[in-house]
Design an enzyme around this catalytic site. Structure first.
Site, PDB file in Angstrom:
ATOM      1  N   ASP A   1      32.124 -28.360 -33.644  1.00  0.00           N
ATOM      2  CA  ASP A   1      31.889 -26.929 -33.858  1.00  0.00           C
ATOM      3  C   ASP A   1      33.217 -26.564 -34.922  1.00  0.00           C
ATOM      4  O   ASP A   1      33.600 -25.400 -34.632  1.00  0.00           O
ATOM      5  CB  ASP A   1      31.609 -26.021 -32.823  1.00  0.00           C
ATOM      6  CG  ASP A   1      31.064 -24.796 -33.146  1.00  0.00           C
ATOM      7  OD1 ASP A   1      30.488 -24.738 -34.421  1.00  0.00           O
ATOM      8  OD2 ASP A   1      31.124 -23.798 -32.507  1.00  0.00           O
TER       9      ASP A   1
ATOM     10  N   ASN B   1      44.854 -18.193 -39.703  1.00  0.00           N
ATOM     11  CA  ASN B   1      43.518 -17.691 -39.941  1.00  0.00           C
ATOM     12  C   ASN B   1      43.721 -15.878 -39.987  1.00  0.00           C
ATOM     13  O   ASN B   1      44.603 -15.586 -39.326  1.00  0.00           O
ATOM     14  CB  ASN B   1      42.496 -17.795 -38.980  1.00  0.00           C
ATOM     15  CG  ASN B   1      41.765 -19.172 -38.822  1.00  0.00           C
ATOM     16  OD1 ASN B   1      41.240 -19.608 -39.833  1.00  0.00           O
ATOM     17  ND2 ASN B   1      41.954 -19.853 -37.800  1.00  0.00           N
TER      18      ASN B   1
ATOM     19  N   GLY C   1      41.110 -31.383 -34.027  1.00  0.00           N
ATOM     20  CA  GLY C   1      40.484 -31.989 -33.218  1.00  0.00           C
ATOM     21  C   GLY C   1      40.293 -33.366 -33.244  1.00  0.00           C
ATOM     22  O   GLY C   1      40.337 -34.456 -32.255  1.00  0.00           O
TER      23      GLY C   1
END
Length: 546
Positions: free
Chosen positions: A389, A264, A372
């Site tokens: 999330d 990111n 995840g």
């Protein structure tokens, strides 16, 4: 006849090669192919990181990057071959490398301005497919020309290296091998070394510097193009000075951190009341933490209804957060519920480091650096609450949006456990990405409720096999001693609606979440800019400025 043709070709090329300095040794031609292939891949990966903070790193953006680069390379191949046949002068090839090097070095300075300029122009003129048009035009303007120049390298080098038809196959094969090996290195080095270590801007400068040195060595060996070489050196030096001093969000004045990880672009900024993490400079924030503690006024507060829907009413819950971020939800749960266990999964280790440093995430909260879904595949533990999330604007990991994924979540919930999902980009469009997500979840869980988060574009979803989950929430509200939390939960209880969603169920085989998300972005942009577009239409640019 073939022997005569071979001798003719050799006679044509040998005088050319003999007069071109370092090119007397063909190894330098192979090195040119190696480093140009390396630079092409490095620029492609750099392009994805340059665009991601503005347009996301979705499959759509990657498709546009790859497509435009392939167009540039194809045109470069055609032009390079024709140019080499017409005038087989290596000066022209290495002059193109000089130009490409300076252009790539300038991308960190001007690329962000081009992206913002295109976005500002299109946001008022394009009502559909904004992301596609903006990313495509940005790629065309920023990257096509230098990669077109690099596309001329291979056909030109074939002309210079093939001296006999007898060994033309092996020579072209070696050139291809050098290009491929260079491309492999140019793929791994930016991703795992240069971008995470020194950033996207420095990565562009490193590989443009390699091209520059490559061309300068050639011109030094033939003692030509001294002025052009000197000018390129000066321009490159200026790019080095100014290219790394401007961030992606260079207009922001309150950033306490701006950097990049392997996954990111990251920025942390602070206000008097809160600390904010963003992974995108155009589409909102990723995490928010209130400095004084307590409720945040955001979706984290709504998600706290999930523990209160369990049989234990929140106290003593085991909670798993997939997409831990900076840990705001974890901290709030530990603040408002007793004897709970919270752990999280976050794929980006750098975000976890920022969470500890800037967001006061307690060391007692365990965070596993992993995907995840992959975490669920290897874990046997079950939980009272699992929060999903992991959706950031249009960047929805498809593998965490399918029926197979939600079935895995269900398998890791205790009896009567609750899953809560934070969905971004709520939309009234039928068959939107959220509708498809809800339909997918409803195919797995018998009880599904949703609620829109006030004053945001978030929608919270609660799912369980427990038909008494709403009654549990209401009982927990009656026992809640915190008046502010009780009032919020009462409002949530009154506004929760049974949801079934619409459209086809998302599966591992077919989950077009990027295209669906792009439709919602178009709707959000149109809604936000409706008044501005009306002013522009009636009063023009002057009215808009005023």
């Amino acid at each position: 006849m073939e022997t005569a043709l071979t001798e003719s070709l050799a006679a044509e090329l040998e005088p050319e090669q003999a007069s071109h300095g370092i090119l007397k040794n063909k190894i330098y031609l192979y090195l040119t192919e190696f480093f140009s292939g390396m630079s092409v891949m490095a620029v492609e990966l750099g392009a994805s990181r340059l665009l991601a903070p503005y347009f996301s790193s979705s499959q759509i953006v990657w498709t546009i990057i790859i497509g435009t680069i392939m167009i540039a390379m194809a045109l470069g191949n055609i032009y390079g071959g024709a140019s080499a046949d017409k005038n087989p002068d290596p000066d022209k090839l290495y002059s193109r490398l000089l130009t490409a090097a300076v252009w790539i070095a300038a991308i960190p300075i001007f690329g962000k301005l081009v992206i913002l300029g295109i976005s500002a122009l299109l946001v008022f003129t394009v009502s559909t497919n904004f992301l596609i048009w903006a990313a495509f035009l940005a790629c065309m303007i920023i990257f096509v020309y230098p990669l077109f120049l690099l596309g001329t390298v291979t056909p030109s080098l074939v002309k210079y290296t093939v001296s006999s038809l007898d060994n033309s196959g092996s020579t072209v094969g070696r050139l291809g091998a050098f290009n491929t090996v260079g491309s492999i290195i140019g793929t791994f080095v930016p991703t795992f070394i240069s971008i995470p270590t020194v950033g996207t801007a420095a990565t562009f400068l490193i590989f443009s510097g390699i091209l520059l040195v490559l061309a300068l060595i050639y011109f030094a060996s033939v003692k030509r193009k001294k002025i052009k070489s000197a000018v390129c050196i000066v321009l490159f030096a200026l790019c080095c000075i100014f290219g790394t001093t401007t961030g992606f969000a260079f207009w922001e004045t309150n950033l306490v951190y701006e950097g990049e990880s392997i996954y990111n672009y990251l920025q942390v900024k602070e206000t008097d009341q809160k600390t904010i993490l963003s992974t995108n400079v155009l589409f909102g924030v990723q995490s928010v933490a209130m400095k004084g503690g307590g409720l945040s006024g955001l979706y984290y507060d709504y998600a706290m209804a999930a523990p209160m829907m369990t049989d234990g009413g929140g106290d003593g819950c085991d909670i798993l957060i997939l997409g831990m971020g900076t840990g705001t939800y974890a901290k709030q749960c530990t603040e408002y519920f007793d004897n709970i266990y919270v752990e999280g999964v976050e794929i980006d280790e750098k975000i976890t480091e920022l969470a500890r440093e800037y967001f006061d995430l307690p060391e007692s909260v365990k965070v596993t650096t992993y995907d995840g879904r992959a975490f669920l595949n290897v874990s046997e533990q079950t939980y009272d609450v699992i929060m999903v999330d992991a959706y950031q604007d249009i960047t929805i990991p498809f593998q965490m949006s399918t029926v197979e994924f939600f079935s895995s979540v269900k398998a890791h919930l205790k009896e009567n456990g609750v899953m809560v999902v934070n969905m971004n980009m709520k939309s009234d469009r039928e068959g939107s990405v959220n509708d498809r997500l809800i339909a997918t979840i409803a195919s797995v869980f018998s009880e599904v409720y949703t609620i829109d988060v006030s004053s945001t574009t978030n929608r919270e979803l609660f799912a369980s096999q427990n038909s008494s989950m709403i009654q549990n929430l209401q009982s927990s509200i009656a026992d809640c001693e915190d008046e502010q939390l009780a009032a919020l939960m009462s409002d949530i209880s009154a506004r929760l609606t049974v949801s079934e969603g619409s459209g086809d169920v998302l599966t591992d085989d077919c989950a077009p979440v990027e295209l669906l998300g792009m439709q919602v972005i178009d709707d959000l942009i149109s809604d936000e800019l409706k008044d501005y577009k009306e002013i522009l239409k009636e009063e023009g640019i002057k009215g808009l400025i005023e």
